[in-house]
Write an enzyme that holds these catalytic residues in place. Structure first.
Site, PDB file in Angstrom:
ATOM      1  N   TYR A  12       0.839  -1.197   0.000  1.00  0.00           N
ATOM      2  CA  TYR A  12       0.000   0.000   0.000  1.00  0.00           C
ATOM      3  C   TYR A  12       0.878   1.251   0.000  1.00  0.00           C
ATOM      4  CZ  TYR A  12      -3.780   3.191   1.277  1.00  0.00           C
ATOM      5  OH  TYR A  12      -4.685   4.216   1.294  1.00  0.00           O
ATOM      6  N   TRP A  51      -7.686   3.426 -10.664  1.00  0.00           N
ATOM      7  CA  TRP A  51      -6.946   3.355  -9.393  1.00  0.00           C
ATOM      8  C   TRP A  51      -7.629   2.372  -8.457  1.00  0.00           C
ATOM      9  CZ3 TRP A  51      -2.317   4.614  -7.563  1.00  0.00           C
ATOM     10  CH2 TRP A  51      -2.121   4.630  -6.171  1.00  0.00           C
ATOM     11  N   TRP A  52      -8.944   2.424  -8.357  1.00  0.00           N
ATOM     12  CA  TRP A  52      -9.662   1.489  -7.484  1.00  0.00           C
ATOM     13  C   TRP A  52      -9.365   0.046  -7.861  1.00  0.00           C
ATOM     14  CZ3 TRP A  52     -15.198   3.972  -7.627  1.00  0.00           C
ATOM     15  CH2 TRP A  52     -15.212   5.125  -6.833  1.00  0.00           C
ATOM     16  N   HIS A  66       1.305   4.151  -3.028  1.00  0.00           N
ATOM     17  CA  HIS A  66       1.035   5.568  -2.781  1.00  0.00           C
ATOM     18  C   HIS A  66       2.295   6.422  -2.931  1.00  0.00           C
ATOM     19  CE1 HIS A  66      -2.905   4.216  -1.605  1.00  0.00           C
ATOM     20  NE2 HIS A  66      -3.286   5.485  -1.636  1.00  0.00           N
ATOM     21  N   TYR A 120      -4.676  16.208   1.897  1.00  0.00           N
ATOM     22  CA  TYR A 120      -5.169  14.828   1.946  1.00  0.00           C
ATOM     23  C   TYR A 120      -4.117  13.957   2.618  1.00  0.00           C
ATOM     24  CZ  TYR A 120      -7.501  10.619  -0.047  1.00  0.00           C
ATOM     25  OH  TYR A 120      -8.158   9.435  -0.243  1.00  0.00           O
TER      26      TYR A 120
END
Length: 104
Positions: free
Chosen positions: A18, A76-77, A22, A41
């Site tokens: 993860y 992206w999902w 990112h 964010y």
């Protein structure tokens, strides 16, 4: 700007993956979010539960619904779907969080 917070769930053993994904966030995804008014964010990890806690600011919160339809977001999902809990449309399974304290 409105502050939005939500939590998501990462699969066991996927923290490093993860983080890697990112760290290499697609420039077109970052640009899309910024152009939609998303700012400040952050995503935090609770390593004891693999829960992810996200906080962002956005000028027009309704734009988040529009963003969910964008092909870059959907791509992206799908890219992230193997390492976290998801909905049938590949969006991250997320729970909105209510702000209970704020110190400006």
């Amino acid at each position: 700007m409105e502050k939005i917070a939500f939590k998501m769930q990462l699969h066991q053993g996927q923290v490093q993956e993860y983080q890697r994904r990112h760290d290499e966030i697609w420039p077109e995804l970052a640009g899309l979010l910024k152009n939609a008014g998303v700012a400040d964010y952050s995503i935090f990890l609770d390593p004891s539960t693999n829960a992810l806690f996200a906080v962002l600011k956005i000028e027009t919160p309704a734009l988040l619904d529009e963003l969910s339809k964008h092909p870059i977001i959907q791509k992206w999902w799908k890219y992230m779907s193997d390492i976290m809990e998801i909905n049938p449309d590949y969006s991250p399974l997320s729970t909105p969080l209510k702000e209970v304290f704020y110190l400006p």
